[in-house]
Design a protein around this motif. Structure first.
Motif, PDB file in Angstrom:
ATOM      1  N   GLY A 303       0.803  -1.219   0.000  1.00  0.00           N
ATOM      2  CA  GLY A 303       0.000   0.000   0.000  1.00  0.00           C
ATOM      3  C   GLY A 303       0.834   1.265   0.000  1.00  0.00           C
ATOM      4  N   LYS A 304       2.167   1.114   0.156  1.00  0.00           N
ATOM      5  CA  LYS A 304       3.048   2.269   0.107  1.00  0.00           C
ATOM      6  C   LYS A 304       2.973   2.910  -1.278  1.00  0.00           C
ATOM      7  CE  LYS A 304       6.738   4.787   1.400  1.00  0.00           C
ATOM      8  NZ  LYS A 304       6.749   5.713   2.553  1.00  0.00           N
ATOM      9  N   ILE A 305       2.912   4.249  -1.343  1.00  0.00           N
ATOM     10  CA  ILE A 305       2.867   4.972  -2.613  1.00  0.00           C
ATOM     11  C   ILE A 305       4.165   5.751  -2.782  1.00  0.00           C
ATOM     12  CG2 ILE A 305       1.676   6.725  -3.978  1.00  0.00           C
ATOM     13  CD1 ILE A 305      -0.890   6.029  -2.498  1.00  0.00           C
ATOM     14  N   LEU A 306       4.877   5.448  -3.849  1.00  0.00           N
ATOM     15  CA  LEU A 306       6.108   6.157  -4.174  1.00  0.00           C
ATOM     16  C   LEU A 306       5.802   7.169  -5.267  1.00  0.00           C
ATOM     17  CD1 LEU A 306       8.515   3.060  -4.346  1.00  0.00           C
ATOM     18  CD2 LEU A 306       7.977   4.493  -2.354  1.00  0.00           C
ATOM     19  N   ARG A 307       6.154   8.402  -5.047  1.00  0.00           N
ATOM     20  CA  ARG A 307       5.842   9.471  -6.002  1.00  0.00           C
ATOM     21  C   ARG A 307       7.090   9.851  -6.796  1.00  0.00           C
ATOM     22  NH1 ARG A 307       1.819  13.522  -6.350  1.00  0.00           N
ATOM     23  NH2 ARG A 307       0.908  12.748  -4.413  1.00  0.00           N
ATOM     24  N   LEU A 308       7.015   9.684  -8.119  1.00  0.00           N
ATOM     25  CA  LEU A 308       8.097  10.114  -9.015  1.00  0.00           C
ATOM     26  C   LEU A 308       7.656  11.424  -9.665  1.00  0.00           C
ATOM     27  CD1 LEU A 308       9.065   6.733 -10.746  1.00  0.00           C
ATOM     28  CD2 LEU A 308       9.841   7.672  -8.557  1.00  0.00           C
ATOM     29  N   ARG A 309       8.193  12.517  -9.167  1.00  0.00           N
ATOM     30  CA  ARG A 309       7.738  13.837  -9.615  1.00  0.00           C
ATOM     31  C   ARG A 309       8.169  14.113 -11.064  1.00  0.00           C
ATOM     32  NH1 ARG A 309       5.267  16.356  -5.720  1.00  0.00           N
ATOM     33  NH2 ARG A 309       5.706  15.843  -3.538  1.00  0.00           N
TER      34      ARG A 309
END
Length: 373
Positions: A303-309
């Motif tokens: 459920g972890k969300i990794l954000r690649l901007r």
């Protein structure tokens, strides 16, 4: 050079009603009309700008798209392209707005009652263009084949005898209120002011042929499914000295195998094994600009969300790019061999395998809230 805002051109607010938009355009058109400003290129430019602004803002659908996406909603080798139209083109599309603004004839020169010949516009054509997510993210030039009506070689026209080229016939009738004069479209020429003089055998009754043509369409980055672009003058031609119609291009976004679009952001479901989740790892994932490798930290939670901007879709208004949100899903095996089962049996009471959520660990609903904020 950036285009001027349509609302600023007509000097109105975004909340202006249809009547206010029409009134503002008429005022601007009268001020900068060529008849009042002969040999004045600046006035002609402003006259065309006003026509372009009115063409967009007077149409509820186009106005809504402009309010949301700005000028880029109509860029695709198209938009209105008022700057490329001559005065007759503008008169043919907007003559009804002027009423009796110039002279007693009830129209401007070059249109309707001003005595000039009307210019008929050809019909618009509509096509649908499918785009991949990569093409939408980077912008693309598409070449498509269209079958459009064009004037047949060797076709010539002559002035309509019934209306003397005006395209309209004046009729006077006696009523209880007196003599009334009305103008109706000429039935002989259909309002074109011209009729066929000579035409080849293969042409239709209007001297037209259907011809296949390749059209280049420049599609800006960031378009959305259902958006419509316009390629000016690439629709069906009109008989005689008419104006060609436009080619309307509807955008259709093709589904991506691994990425899901949400506005300018993209979502990617990444599945990792238990060993990778426990020990940490690195994974290669797809983006719209190619593959990238990301780090999976030790002890990552499902459920972890990794954000690649900046790895999402560019804003069609030019306000940067969206992000790529990587949703981590820890994959739990459904079948185990004897050795694996014994290992996990022995770990049941081990303190390292006891769930110990930290204060910083967000709930599912908090993650959803962050995702949409």
């Amino acid at each position: 050079m950036a285009k001027q805002d349509y609302y600023d051109i007509l000097k109105i607010d975004k909340s202006a009603s249809a009547t206010e938009i029409k009134k503002a355009y008429r005022k601007k058109a009268i001020k900068f009309h060529p008849d009042k400003n002969p040999d004045n290129s600046e006035a002609e430019s402003k006259f065309k700008e006003a026509a372009e602004a009115y063409e967009i803002l007077s149409n509820p659908d186009k106005k809504a798209r402009y309010d949301q996406y700005g000028h880029q909603a109509f860029d695709g080798n198209g938009g209105f392209s008022g700057g490329n139209m001559n005065m007759d083109d503008i008169f043919s599309q907007f003559g009804d707005i002027f009423g009796g603004g110039f002279g007693g004839g009830g129209g401007f020169s070059g249109f309707g009652g001003g005595g000039g010949q009307r210019r008929i516009k050809g019909t618009n054509m509509r096509i649908r263009v499918k785009l991949t997510l990569e093409e939408i993210a980077n912008g693309v030039e598409k070449k498509v084949k269209v079958r459009r009506k064009v004037q047949a070689p060797g076709t010539s026209y002559k002035t309509c005898d019934a209306c003397n080229g005006a395209g309209q016939v004046m009729r006077v009738t006696n009523t209880i209120l007196g003599r009334m004069q009305t103008a109706t479209t000429c039935t002989s020429c259909g309002g074109a002011g011209q009729i066929i003089d000579k035409k080849p055998n293969e042409a239709d009754a209007q001297g037209m042929l259907v011809k296949e043509e390749t059209v280049s369409i420049k599609i800006p980055a960031g378009v959305v499914d259902g958006m419509q672009l316009k390629v000016t003058g690439k629709g069906n031609e009109a008989p005689g000295n008419g104006v060609s119609g436009d080619l309307l291009v509807a955008i259709e976004e093709e589904p991506h195998a691994k990425l899901q679009r949400e506005g300018d952001n993209l979502h990617y479901d990444l599945y990792v094994s238990l060993p990778d989740a426990v020990l940490g790892s690195s994974k290669e994932i797809d983006t719209v600009t190619g593959k990238v490798r990301i780090k999976i930290e030790t002890g990552v939670q499902s459920g972890k969300i990794l954000r690649l901007r900046g790895k999402g879709i560019p804003s069609i208004n030019g306000y940067g790019r969206g992000d790529l949100l990587v949703h981590v899903n820890v994959w739990t095996p459904k079948t185990l061999n004897k050795q694996q089962k014994e290992f996990f049996e022995s770990m049941k009471d081990d303190e390292h395998f006891e769930p110990k959520p930290e204060i910083g660990d967000k709930s599912f609903f908090e993650k959803v809230k962050d995702m949409f904020s």
